[in-house]
Design a protein around this motif. Sequence first.
Motif, short mmCIF file in Angstrom:
data_model
loop_
_atom_site.label_atom_id
_atom_site.label_comp_id
_atom_site.label_asym_id
_atom_site.label_seq_id
_atom_site.Cartn_x
_atom_site.Cartn_y
_atom_site.Cartn_z
N TYR A 1 0.83 -1.21 0.00
CA TYR A 1 0.00 0.00 0.00
C TYR A 1 0.87 1.26 0.00
CZ TYR A 1 -2.53 3.86 2.15
OH TYR A 1 -3.03 5.11 2.42
N VAL B 1 1.02 4.23 -2.84
CA VAL B 1 0.79 5.64 -2.53
C VAL B 1 1.95 6.48 -3.05
CG1 VAL B 1 0.56 7.31 -0.67
CG2 VAL B 1 -0.70 5.17 -0.56
N LEU C 1 -4.86 4.99 -6.24
CA LEU C 1 -5.24 5.13 -4.82
C LEU C 1 -6.45 4.27 -4.48
CD1 LEU C 1 -4.73 8.97 -4.23
CD2 LEU C 1 -3.31 7.09 -3.39
N HIS D 1 -6.62 1.38 -1.74
CA HIS D 1 -7.70 1.36 -0.74
C HIS D 1 -8.34 -0.03 -0.68
CE1 HIS D 1 -11.07 3.05 1.60
NE2 HIS D 1 -11.82 2.24 0.89
N SER E 1 -5.84 6.33 3.74
CA SER E 1 -6.29 6.09 2.36
C SER E 1 -7.60 6.81 2.07
CB SER E 1 -6.45 4.59 2.12
OG SER E 1 -7.05 4.32 0.87
#
Length: 1038
Positions: A512, A516, A536, A540, A590
């Motif tokens: 993750y 990002v 993104l 998520h 997120s």
Amino acid sequence: MVHVYNCHPFASQQIVPTEQEPGLVCCGGGALFVVSAGGCKIEAFQLGEEGCPLICRFATMGTVQSILHSEIGDYLVTIEEKNNAPYLRAYTNWRYQAAEKTRVGVRLLGHFLRGSSMRGAPKEQMEIIEIPLFERPLCVACCGVTGDLLVGCPKSLVLFSLKRQALNDKLSILDFERCLIIHLPGLSPQQVAICAGYIALQTELEVLVVKLERLPGAAFTQKSADKKPQDHSLVPQDMITGAEHDNETEGRREGLAGHRDHDDFFIFPKHQELLGDRAKDCGVKISLEWTGMESEARGNLIITYILYRRFAPDFFQDCSVEETHLHSLQFHPVFTSNQEVCVEGGRGVEPTCLFCFFSLPKTGYLYSVRGGVQMVSAYQYPEKAQQAVLTDLFLHIITKNALQCFSVRCAAVAARAEDPYIDTTMKACPPITMELCALRIQLFIGLKALCHYRHHIVLLTTADVETREDTERTARRVMNRKSPFTKPQNPSEMGHGWNLYVVNTVPPLQLYNEMVEYSKTYEETNPLSHSRLHLLSEAHLLLRATLLDPRVGNPVERPQTTGQNLAQALGYNTTRTTDRQELQQAFQESCAQLGDCFSRFDKRDCHLALPYYKMSGLSLTEVISRNRGLSNSLCGYGKGFLFFLKHSLYEETLELLTEETANEVLDIFGVAEPSQLPHVIASPSMARASPDCGLAHLERLESIGAPSVPLTLSKAALALRMADLQLYRQHMDRHTEMLQVYGFIEEAKLLLHGRGDTVVPTLLARHLRDNQDGLLVAAMVALHENDKVKLDEADLFFQELCGDVSGPQGGPQLLVDFWEALLMASSQEAVIQELLFRLTTVYIDRVTRRDGRGFKPLKSADDLINWCSHYGSLYPWVSILTPAHVNIIPEDLHKLQSLLCGPTLDASSILPLLEQLPDEDNAGLSVHVLCATKLGHYESSIERLLDRCPQAIIPYANHELQNNNMALWWQKLFPELCERTRATQGENTILLAALKETLVVVAMELNPLELLDLLPDDGTVHFFLPHLLECSQRNLMM
């Protein structure tokens, strides 16, 4: 369209130290099972440890053609071949083979060793269970919820139920019971899958998904299938003959495999997709044959068709007719914290969602089949896929020389199934239809097989050195459709190099963070880039899928023996459990990032900024600060941010903005949406905003458009905050009270802030309480009738508003005025009954306490009688009981009597309240007699009036004893008056006058004989003679 991002889902890889060349591999229970190329030995390696150490190795009884591991029961099932004969075997307690010289037991299905060898202490030994079948086994599948075994045969599917048999007090072993045979005329499955009652089968170009359901007490039915009577015999039907399905089987094969016409053309069936109820029209007639020992379950099974999909060879994707075939059929259950106990036999847990995946060489298909069937995703591969596996987080496929990783939408489906607030203003989740992405392509040489367990991907590679002609001959041999299996090649036939890799995936939180960081490259070039939002959103979903897994942060210990409870349907402990608190923190981050993206947008999805910011846990001030740097000018704020800001200010949040931030909000709306300024200023969050600044914005708004009532009321509220009463009166005098009520309906926050248990009156409401209480009550009634305020909230409002004002003990007078006004206006029966009870309670309490202290109500009793249908005019006899000069609270007593004289109040509902009201005086007596009369207790009312107030008896009788109650004149009233008059010897003039009035009525209603029977025989006939004569004369004239 598939997005490609250069992220790294694979962390590391290691080589499994196998002694011989692998032929088949499978994973499960934290172990990797490797079948040697010769097919007669199985090695088990530990996946969770560095170097994949060997757990155990053991020989098989035949050449293994297929191998599969079941999480439930921790057993292996194989299809083996020996002397050209196929066998189906299950290996239980295989972990005991880690010890040297451990015994191995071989037995038939359902047969147990009960001799001396099994007595005493339990023996630790691996068991090989022979499972006999009439037909050749083609494929097997294990249920991830119950551990049941499904076997695919050329003409049927055979379902075996996993059971634990207790041999004695200390020993219990695993066994199987053949419980169901599913006959499939015309279908020969190449792959099968089973999970939580759902069954899928795959042929070369067809996929069928059905569901087995048990209906207690229901008769046996077959949806879309003809029911045929079956004789229950000791020999199962499939062991007698299969000839009855032969004709259908051959006919279906000819119809689906295509045919050659006279011009050497092949004709294939067209593509077809049937979902839900339409799937029963697929032409596959399924019949069930129950073979289990549980007779009570026989006849309670039904088949529900879920999905049918048929494909035709595709000549436009570099696939020949021979290459076009389905592969990689699998069910993928998703468990969440909202798991339910599985209804099938009470074992395991019911998954929140269930997905079915299957693939063509160039396209993969993912369907959600539980709770309604729908296609979730279709994957377009850049190369021909040889095999694919679906996991919670990704879809992994192998081509000839590459391992590819695609995103999945399972978390988006499961989140919506678990949380009904998703896709509302409270919560959001990326859509199921969002475009897919490929994260990484990892190159390998000669990929042959793929399997996975949790965060481990196992790859078998072989470096072939065959010539092109050898390769084509091998491909044609592999695609020979007359043989369900491909004979394993000997090491000499294989290539000159092979490797077995275990590829570890990156922890979700680490991946993750990488995604990002990767998204920031798009933000630098274009903050409104769709690719950034897409990446993104993928990140998520990665976190959401991890958080949905109930094992995260709550690991389940791995069993070391077969004493594992069968109901444990979630896997084993992992060496790497991400802390749920860290994941939750990343999830909120997120949500904030997605909120930032949607806050900048001006398109239709901009409204998603609101739920994402709510889920982020950020305060309103923090969101404003995050968006402050996104624009160079006030006009540059995106519609998403304005949408969030507007709804956050309108909602009942009591977060107070600082004066600086509140003034900034006024400046934002003053430029972007000036028409919203009256509503923004009324928000409780803006209580610290400068009234001078707000008044200036409202003056500017009024100068460019027509003045509205809410705008004027907002200016008046700001004038009050400035303590400028002259300016306040100037604004309030611009509109009539009726228009002001409409203004309060449009913006209720001018009067009160908060909802539920936290209702706070505004400064304007407190000023109206002291100066225009009628306007305040009318406004609150209007708010209630327009569903802006609930009744309990209005009660709290008035109690809070009048908390610093002395009043009667029955409650604030302004609250009682509100109830009376609402009773006049409301048409809701439930509200009316509640108000009647509350008002009656107050009236009785005040009459009992005689607590008036001069508080003047807004509406008098006469006003309520004239304007409210629930209040009735006082009966004549009531006025006699309580004349106006009685020294009590006349207004409250008058209202209470009026309610009892009205048509709506149910007297039985207030009987408990009357216990506190004594009937010692006429005021209490009037209320008690009114209640008794409404309940039909006329005789007791007559007695009480004769005892306490005989002068009211004739008015009472004239009003109440009519129609059906007329007989009470001579049945009750006349005898009572005669007796009481005789007791006073005629000296009581009130009773004597009442008796004469009663005689007049009785003489009019009865004939002479009936009247004569009523007369007393005490020698007073001269008193009754005139009435008797009058009755006789009236009777003669009729």
